[in-house]
Structure formats: structure tokens, C-alpha cells
Motif scaffolding. Structure first.
Motif, PDB file in Angstrom:
ATOM      1  N   MET A 343       0.839  -1.197   0.000  1.00 19.56           N
ATOM      2  CA  MET A 343       0.000   0.000   0.000  1.00 19.56           C
ATOM      3  C   MET A 343       0.874   1.247   0.000  1.00 19.56           C
ATOM      4  SD  MET A 343      -2.618  -1.549   2.816  1.00 19.56           S
ATOM      5  CE  MET A 343      -3.671  -0.137   2.854  1.00 19.56           C
ATOM      6  N   CYS A 344       0.711   2.051  -1.040  1.00 21.35           N
ATOM      7  CA  CYS A 344       1.580   3.215  -1.223  1.00 21.35           C
ATOM      8  C   CYS A 344       0.756   4.493  -1.123  1.00 21.35           C
ATOM      9  CB  CYS A 344       2.290   3.106  -2.576  1.00 21.35           C
ATOM     10  SG  CYS A 344       3.419   4.468  -2.929  1.00 21.35           S
ATOM     11  N   GLU A 345       0.248   4.792   0.084  1.00 16.26           N
ATOM     12  CA  GLU A 345      -0.493   6.052   0.242  1.00 16.26           C
ATOM     13  C   GLU A 345       0.328   7.083   1.002  1.00 16.26           C
ATOM     14  OE1 GLU A 345      -2.427   6.806   3.794  1.00 16.26           O
ATOM     15  OE2 GLU A 345      -0.415   6.045   3.750  1.00 16.26           O
ATOM     16  N   TRP A 346       1.657   6.836   1.068  1.00 12.29           N
ATOM     17  CA  TRP A 346       2.654   7.813   1.523  1.00 12.29           C
ATOM     18  C   TRP A 346       2.536   8.203   2.993  1.00 12.29           C
ATOM     19  CZ3 TRP A 346      -0.368  11.314  -2.089  1.00 12.29           C
ATOM     20  CH2 TRP A 346      -0.403  10.788  -3.391  1.00 12.29           C
ATOM     21  N   GLY A 347       1.854   7.414   3.805  1.00 10.56           N
ATOM     22  CA  GLY A 347       1.673   7.779   5.207  1.00 10.56           C
ATOM     23  C   GLY A 347       0.640   8.848   5.415  1.00 10.56           C
ATOM     24  N   LYS A 348      -0.052   9.240   4.352  1.00  6.49           N
ATOM     25  CA  LYS A 348      -0.976  10.372   4.398  1.00  6.49           C
ATOM     26  C   LYS A 348      -2.048  10.207   5.459  1.00  6.49           C
ATOM     27  CE  LYS A 348      -3.697  13.340   1.389  1.00  6.49           C
ATOM     28  NZ  LYS A 348      -2.775  14.472   1.544  1.00  6.49           N
ATOM     29  N   THR A 349      -2.663   9.037   5.512  1.00  5.20           N
ATOM     30  CA  THR A 349      -3.778   8.813   6.429  1.00  5.20           C
ATOM     31  C   THR A 349      -3.349   8.050   7.681  1.00  5.20           C
ATOM     32  OG1 THR A 349      -4.463   6.721   5.436  1.00  5.20           O
ATOM     33  CG2 THR A 349      -5.306   8.723   4.427  1.00  5.20           C
ATOM     34  N   HIS A 350      -2.047   8.092   7.967  1.00 12.33           N
ATOM     35  CA  HIS A 350      -1.492   7.350   9.103  1.00 12.33           C
ATOM     36  C   HIS A 350      -1.904   5.882   9.045  1.00 12.33           C
ATOM     37  CE1 HIS A 350       0.202  10.883  11.078  1.00 12.33           C
ATOM     38  NE2 HIS A 350      -0.837  11.507  10.592  1.00 12.33           N
ATOM     39  N   PRO A 351      -1.458   5.194   7.984  1.00 15.45           N
ATOM     40  CA  PRO A 351      -1.877   3.799   7.779  1.00 15.45           C
ATOM     41  C   PRO A 351      -1.416   2.857   8.871  1.00 15.45           C
ATOM     42  CG  PRO A 351      -0.058   4.362   6.320  1.00 15.45           C
ATOM     43  CD  PRO A 351      -0.520   5.647   6.947  1.00 15.45           C
ATOM     44  N   LYS A 357      -5.109  -4.293   8.426  1.00 14.60           N
ATOM     45  CA  LYS A 357      -6.332  -5.020   8.123  1.00 14.60           C
ATOM     46  C   LYS A 357      -6.344  -5.585   6.709  1.00 14.60           C
ATOM     47  CE  LYS A 357      -9.505  -2.694  11.274  1.00 14.60           C
ATOM     48  NZ  LYS A 357     -10.021  -3.948  11.865  1.00 14.60           N
ATOM     49  N   VAL A 358      -5.663  -4.893   5.774  1.00 15.79           N
ATOM     50  CA  VAL A 358      -5.766  -5.279   4.365  1.00 15.79           C
ATOM     51  C   VAL A 358      -4.427  -5.507   3.681  1.00 15.79           C
ATOM     52  CG1 VAL A 358      -8.007  -4.213   3.968  1.00 15.79           C
ATOM     53  CG2 VAL A 358      -5.952  -2.839   3.709  1.00 15.79           C
ATOM     54  N   GLY A 359      -3.355  -4.855   4.159  1.00 19.04           N
ATOM     55  CA  GLY A 359      -2.105  -4.853   3.410  1.00 19.04           C
ATOM     56  C   GLY A 359      -0.971  -5.582   4.094  1.00 19.04           C
ATOM     57  N   ASP A 360       0.046  -5.895   3.290  1.00 17.03           N
ATOM     58  CA  ASP A 360       1.247  -6.546   3.811  1.00 17.03           C
ATOM     59  C   ASP A 360       2.312  -5.530   4.207  1.00 17.03           C
ATOM     60  OD1 ASP A 360       0.777  -9.564   3.278  1.00 17.03           O
ATOM     61  OD2 ASP A 360       0.136  -8.568   1.445  1.00 17.03           O
ATOM     62  N   SER A 361       2.266  -4.347   3.615  1.00 17.79           N
ATOM     63  CA  SER A 361       3.163  -3.256   4.001  1.00 17.79           C
ATOM     64  C   SER A 361       2.500  -1.949   3.615  1.00 17.79           C
ATOM     65  CB  SER A 361       4.529  -3.386   3.313  1.00 17.79           C
ATOM     66  OG  SER A 361       4.408  -3.298   1.908  1.00 17.79           O
ATOM     67  N   TRP A 362       2.940  -0.867   4.234  1.00 18.72           N
ATOM     68  CA  TRP A 362       2.345   0.437   3.978  1.00 18.72           C
ATOM     69  C   TRP A 362       3.449   1.489   4.019  1.00 18.72           C
ATOM     70  CZ3 TRP A 362       0.735  -3.103   7.576  1.00 18.72           C
ATOM     71  CH2 TRP A 362       1.298  -2.994   8.849  1.00 18.72           C
ATOM     72  N   ARG A 363       3.451   2.323   2.993  1.00 18.64           N
ATOM     73  CA  ARG A 363       4.417   3.416   2.937  1.00 18.64           C
ATOM     74  C   ARG A 363       4.150   4.384   4.077  1.00 18.64           C
ATOM     75  NH1 ARG A 363       6.271   4.847  -2.150  1.00 18.64           N
ATOM     76  NH2 ARG A 363       6.684   6.895  -1.257  1.00 18.64           N
ATOM     77  N   ILE A 364       5.230   4.947   4.618  1.00 19.74           N
ATOM     78  CA  ILE A 364       5.101   5.800   5.800  1.00 19.74           C
ATOM     79  C   ILE A 364       5.293   7.281   5.494  1.00 19.74           C
ATOM     80  CG2 ILE A 364       5.875   3.933   7.289  1.00 19.74           C
ATOM     81  CD1 ILE A 364       8.562   5.675   7.478  1.00 19.74           C
ATOM     82  N   LEU A 365       5.849   7.601   4.315  1.00 23.41           N
ATOM     83  CA  LEU A 365       6.087   8.983   3.896  1.00 23.41           C
ATOM     84  C   LEU A 365       5.979   9.055   2.379  1.00 23.41           C
ATOM     85  CD1 LEU A 365       9.188  10.380   5.874  1.00 23.41           C
ATOM     86  CD2 LEU A 365       6.870  11.298   5.926  1.00 23.41           C
ATOM     87  N   ASN A 366       6.081  10.263   1.878  1.00 23.31           N
ATOM     88  CA  ASN A 366       6.169  10.444   0.433  1.00 23.31           C
ATOM     89  C   ASN A 366       7.447   9.782  -0.099  1.00 23.31           C
ATOM     90  OD1 ASN A 366       5.473  11.415  -2.155  1.00 23.31           O
ATOM     91  ND2 ASN A 366       4.675  13.296  -1.257  1.00 23.31           N
ATOM     92  N   ASP A 367       7.679   9.870  -1.400  1.00 21.93           N
ATOM     93  CA  ASP A 367       8.781   9.139  -2.028  1.00 21.93           C
ATOM     94  C   ASP A 367      10.139   9.474  -1.421  1.00 21.93           C
ATOM     95  OD1 ASP A 367       6.734   8.324  -3.623  1.00 21.93           O
ATOM     96  OD2 ASP A 367       7.589   9.037  -5.495  1.00 21.93           O
ATOM     97  N   ILE A 368      11.010   8.475  -1.376  1.00 21.23           N
ATOM     98  CA  ILE A 368      12.358   8.665  -0.836  1.00 21.23           C
ATOM     99  C   ILE A 368      13.185   9.553  -1.756  1.00 21.23           C
ATOM    100  CG2 ILE A 368      13.369   6.613  -1.934  1.00 21.23           C
ATOM    101  CD1 ILE A 368      14.845   6.116   0.751  1.00 21.23           C
ATOM    102  N   THR A 369      12.845   9.584  -3.044  1.00 22.90           N
ATOM    103  CA  THR A 369      13.454  10.520  -3.993  1.00 22.90           C
ATOM    104  C   THR A 369      12.448  10.800  -5.092  1.00 22.90           C
ATOM    105  OG1 THR A 369      15.248  10.927  -5.559  1.00 22.90           O
ATOM    106  CG2 THR A 369      14.528   8.647  -5.323  1.00 22.90           C
ATOM    107  N   PHE A 370      12.478  12.026  -5.619  1.00 26.23           N
ATOM    108  CA  PHE A 370      11.635  12.389  -6.757  1.00 26.23           C
ATOM    109  C   PHE A 370      12.453  12.475  -8.042  1.00 26.23           C
ATOM    110  CE2 PHE A 370       9.444  14.683  -3.147  1.00 26.23           C
ATOM    111  CZ  PHE A 370       8.458  13.719  -2.999  1.00 26.23           C
TER     112      PHE A 370
END
Length: 589
Positions: A343-351, A357-370
């Protein structure tokens, strides 16, 4: 689709009070260790091709990385046609002429696993209008038909939040209006003087006239701690002489900006006994400074004390619903599927509060590099940036998130590895890898693997089997920060969100064989001189349990291979080069 139900799913236990009930949804697998593999985005951006992907699969096998656990070959953004064909996803014919099934078959023929990318919004982040929103069932069937083993799903162009590339006015859905007062059974309660504010987001204005920020803090960028209650509510205690139904009205002013929205949720009680009486948009006010009184909302009071909650959990609920819809689609397409959901929602909704409940991993912030493509070029700031895109910004947040990770939950994801990309030194690459291994982060390589040869300096980092073993340890415990040289004040080191990199951290991680991994990490870009130590008793206290039964230990440096014995139970260093780390495996004799 109704605005209050972005993805209609059958699961009902997702409601507001149940994020922390530790119940997972049907089809979500538990017991998985962090995923390892290669992702196309950092190296090639949207320029990835079928030929490049086949080449990367070949490299993984030729380098023997598959034998170390690197199994997933993941196509990121840029692989689909820009529009759906007959309602379905299809391959971009110039870059992927053979189609996804043939590519999947090729990857599988190498003994590897095949991964793809999409988005919970209407469009992908690079712009293609093929997001899964409203198409979850048909897309899930396509992924099953193509033999997909791993799905990375992003969060751009999301209709129910002011996500990147989406409409900023969508904040209307994820925050309640300003609240000046509530009227319950004819009695007026002042929001500021009578209400109780809970959570980190809710605030009183400077003139103490109203409450705002009723919703969930945005965790996309640096500066927002993941620890504690991230959603704010306005709560009133109301005594009732009997069980009865009464009217509730709110005096409010609505807006469409961060902290001031139009969506209101009203509940009485908490936990499993909570009842919900309103969950919808309120009528917009003339402007965000014009207050009006809402139409009556019927609520039920019990005899005695009642807790009336004015809130908006839609930022978390809606995102959970959308990811759950894809999980449900996969379950229907193939009930016994083994697809990993990244799940790549960038930590936006504090996953960290709900994604287990649904995912195996969740991103905690926006991209590490743009700065991606042409093998990526993070450049100056790849190690430290005051904003999101850097190794240390990801580490600083992930290192205090150990309570949310585990075999029964899933894994905090501080994004793909930048090892081998321009902008990081070999020392920084080594410490970057150490951080991710100790924190049980997914190990997804992001460089062009044609640059790596067996035995070269990059290979020695990504192929350090003993470091990988920490990440893949069967106990599945993310390391805790036991000590930091930074002054945390009254906060414990494992809870303090620290953005200042001028420090040394000491991490510890219990292992399935009874050993302990200890890592001294110089987060700073300057050499550290001075004694830093940690004791077994400190580690045991932090984890709240007895870990050792002896005062004699063997110690092995997992980067140099050096071994020695320790009979004090105290482990220390006296200096550490800039951005460097010392990582030991301690075994009890």
C-alpha cells in the motif's frame, strides 16, 4: 458511487472505532516476512520497458540475488496504455509489446515472482487514466489472469482526499467544519469551554471562539509524528435522566481547506458500544467565517453519562475502503491467492493505525526521492533533506514505528532502497541497508542491476546475507531504538520523533535463535567521537521481557566478520564515522 462510500465492500468491521481491534479482513494473509525484490521506478521511472524488465530478472538470477531472497520483479508506473480498452487495463504496446502475461511467464520461468502497479484514484501518478477506482473487480481479475504475485497500489488523483495531483478542495470530505457550539435536547454547549479535545489534529482558534481541525493529520511529509492519536475529535459529556431520543444541532462554518471541511460524523459512545447517527456532508455555509445552525440530527441517549463525539474519520475510512475493495476483488477472482498488497499512500492517512487489516506493508512517507529515471540521481540531499526525499527523513519516522509492525500485522515501508544510485556514498549505502534490515522494511532494490558485478562494493552491500537474515528473521520483530545521543526530554527514545540528524542511535532487535542484533548508527554527516553504550538490561527493559539467561556472549560484526566475546552485557563504541554504522549479532553462551 456515493460520496460517503468510495468503494462498496462487504466488510463492516472497518468502522471508526475498530481501527485498533486487530481484526484483519478476509483474504489478508498473516505471517509474511518483508518482501524482497526489485522495482523499476527509481532506476527507470516511466521509461521502463519489457526488455529492461527481462534484463533485470536475468541479473537477479545471474548475481545469485534470488538465492538471498530477492524474488519480486515489480513494474511500476508507465507500463499501461493511457486509457482503458473495453474497460480493462492493457499494456503500452511500444514499451511492452509482448503483453503482461508473457512477461509474467518469463519472470516466473526464472523462479522469480511478478509484480505490478496501480492507484486507488482515477489516474496513476504519471497521469494515465487507468486507476482502480470503480474498477477493482475487473482489475483484480486481470492481475490474477496475468499471474501477478505483488501489487503496489498508489494514492494519486484520489477523489475523497486532497491527495497529490487531486483537487485541494477535497479537504471538504476529510475535515469537519468549524464548530462553535452544539445544541443537545435544547441545551447549548460551547465547543471551547464545554468540549473536550482529543487527538493531535483538533485545535481552538486564537480568539477561543470555535474548534477546528476535526479530522486526521496529513502524514505525507516530515514533521508529523506517527506516535499517538492522529485523528482529533470534539467530545461532550452529557447526563441524561432516562434513555431517550433527542435532537442534536451544531453551530458551524464550513470550508474546503486543510482543517476546515464540510463532512460531519456524530456518534454516541466509543468502541463496540458506539452508535453512529450522522455521516454525511453538511450544507455549505456562505464562507468559512459565517456560522449557521444545522438541521436537527436525532441521537439516542442512555440513562446516565453519555459521550457525544463530533468527528471526521473519513480520511482513514475512505482510504481503507478503497484498498479493501482491491483485496475483495482479488479474493473473488482467486480465493486462495497469494498476492502481496503493498500500500503506497505515503503515510498520508497514518496507515499504521489501520493498514494491517488489508495490506502486507504500507508506505510511511512520500517518495524517498523524486529524481528518478536514468538510474536515478537523488543528488545532493539524498542522505539528508529537511523535507521528505532522503534516507534519513524516512528512517527518522520509521524508527519510532516498531509498535505497528509484526508478523500478525505487516510492515512499515520507508520506500525503495536507493543503494547504487547517484548521490549516496558507499558508506551511506551500507548504513541505508542496515537501517532497512533492522527495521524489517521491505527490501526493494531500485538501481539498474546491470551496474552490479558479483563481489564488487555494491554487491557486498545488497548481498550481505547476515544483514538480510536480520530483516527476514522468523521472529519478525522490528528493532527498537534503545538509546540516542539526542536529548529527547521526557520522551522515551523509541517514541521520540527526531528530525535533527546530529546524533547516534542504538537499535536492538531480538532474533528467533535467541540472539540480539545491535546497531550503532551515526545519522549525522559528521564524525562522532565519544562513548555510546547499551546494556542487555536496557534492551530487556525496552522490550518488556527477559531476553538472555547468561552474562557471557559472543559478538560478531556483520559488516567486517570480526568476532569476540563479551562478559559484561554492556556494548559500546567510542567513535563512528559520518553516516556509518556498526552492527553486531550478539549470541548468548
Amino acid at each position: 458511487m456515493a460520496l460517503n462510500s468510495p468503494s462498496k465492500i462487504t466488510e463492516k468491521e472497518k468502522r471508526f472505532d475498530c481501527f485498533s481491534d486487530w481484526k484483519i479482513f478476509s483474504g489478508k494473509k498473516s505471517g509474511r516476512l518483508p518482501a524482497m525484490g526489485w522495482n523499476s521506478w527509481n532506476a527507470f521511472g516511466s521509461g521502463n520497458t519489457e526488455a529492461l524488465t527481462r534484463s533485470m530478472a536475468d541479473c537477479i538470477v545471474a548475481l545469485g540475488l534470488d538465492k538471498l531472497g530477492y524474488k519480486y520483479v515489480v513494474l511500476d508506473d508507465g507500463c499501461y496504455k493511457s486509457e482503458r480498452v473495453d474497460g480493462k487495463l492493457s499494456n503500452e504496446e511500444v514499451k511492452f509489446p509482448g503483453g503482461f502475461k508473457a512477461l509474467s511467464d518469463y519472470v516466473h520461468s526464472k523462479g522469480l515472482k511478478f509484480g505490478m502497479y496501480n492507484d486507488i484514484g482515477t489516474n496513476l501518478c504519471a497521469g494515465a487514466a487507468v486507476g482502480t477506482c470503480g474498477h477493482e473487480a475487473i482489475d483484480a481479475q486481470s492481475y490474477i489472469d496475468w499471474g501477478v504475485d505483488f501489487l503496489k497500489i498508489d494514492n494519486c488523483y484520489y477523489l475523497w482526499d486532497n491527495a497529490t495531483f487531486s483537487n485541494p478542495e477535497n479537504a471538504r470530505f476529510v475535515f469537519a467544519p468549524k464548530i462553535k457550539s452544539v445544541i443537545i435536547d435544547g441545551k447549548k454547549f460551547n465547543a471551547v469551554s464545554d468540549g473536550i479535545l482529543t487527538g493531535a489534529s483538533v485545535k481552538v482558534d486564537d480568539n477561543k471562539e470555535y474548534v477546528f481541525g476535526i479530522g486526521t493529520l496529513d502524514g505525507t511529509n516530515t514533521g508529523t509524528s506517527p506516535v499517538g492519536v492522529r485523528s482529533g475529535e470534539l467530545v461532550f459529556g452529557v447526563e441524561s435522566d432516562s434513555e431517550k431520543t433527542v435532537d442534536l444541532q451544531v453551530e458551524y462554518a464550513s470550508g474546503r481547506e486543510v482543517g476546515i471541511g464540510e463532512w460531519l460524523q456524530v456518534a454516541v459512545g466509543t468502541g463496540e458500544t458506539a452508535e453512529y447517527f450522522y455521516d454525511d456532508l453538511l450544507m455549505p455555509t456562505k464562507d468559512k467565517d459565517t456560522f449557521i445552525v444545522s438541521a436537527p440530527i436525532g441521537i439516542c441517549l442512555k440513562a446516565g453519562k453519555n459521550k457525544i463525539r463530533i468527528m471526521n474519520h473519513r480520511r482513514q475510512e475512505n482510504t481503507l475502503d478503497s484498498y479493501a475493495a482491491m483485496l475483495e476483488g482479488l479474493n473473488k477472482a482467486k480465493p486462495d491467492h497469494e498476492v502481496v498488497l503493498s500500500m503506497c499512500e505515503w503515510g498520508k492517512t497514518h496507515p499504521q493505525n489501520w493498514a494491517y487489516k488489508v495490506g502486507d506493508s504500507w508506505r510511511i512517507l512520500n517518495d524517498i526521492t523524486f529524481r528518478v529515471g536514468s538510474d536515478g540521481n537523488p543528488g545532493f540531499g539524498a542522505w539528508f533533506d529537511k523535507g521528505t526525499p532522503s534516507v534519513t527523513s524516512q528512517y527518522n519516522k520509521a524508527v519510532v514505528m516498531d509498535e505497528f509492525a509484526g508478523l500478525d500485522k505487516g510492515w512499515n515501508d520507508p520506500d525503495m532502497l536507493m543503494i547504487g544510485m547517484d548521490g549516496l556514498t558507499l558508506v551511506q549505502n551500507k548504513t541505508h541497508f542496515t537501517m532497512w534490515c533492522m527495521m524489517n522494511s521491505p527490501l526493494m532494490l531500485g538501481l539498474d542491476l546491470r551496474r552490479v558485478s558479483v563481489g564488487d562494493e555494491l554487491y557486498k552491500i545488497i548481498a550481505n546475507g547476515e544483514m538480510i537474515a536480520l530483516n527476514q528473521d522468523a521472529l519478525g520483530v522490528q528493532a527498537k531504538r534503545i538509546v540516542t545521543t539526542y536529548d529527547c526530554g521526557s520522551e522515551a527514545p523509541d517514541k521520540a520523533y527526531i528530525e535533527d540528524i546530529n546524533r547516534v542511535d542504538v537499535l536492538a532487535k531480538p532474533l528467533a535463535d535467541g540472539g540480539i542484533a545491535i546497531s550503532f548508527i551515526n545519522v549525522s554527516e559528521e564524525k562522532w567521537t565519544g562513548c555510546v553504550s547499551v546494556s542487555v538490561s536496557q534492551i530487556e527493559k525496552a522490550f518488556g521481557k527477559k531476553l538472555v539467561s547468561s552474562n557471557k556472549f559472543t559478538v560478531k560484526d556483520l559488516w567486517t566478520g570480526e568476532e569476540w566475546e563479551n562478559e559484561t552485557g554492556i556494548f559500546e563504541i567510542s567513535e563512528l564515522d559520518a553516516c556509518d554504522n556498526v552492527t553486531w549479532k550478539v549470541k548468548i553462551l
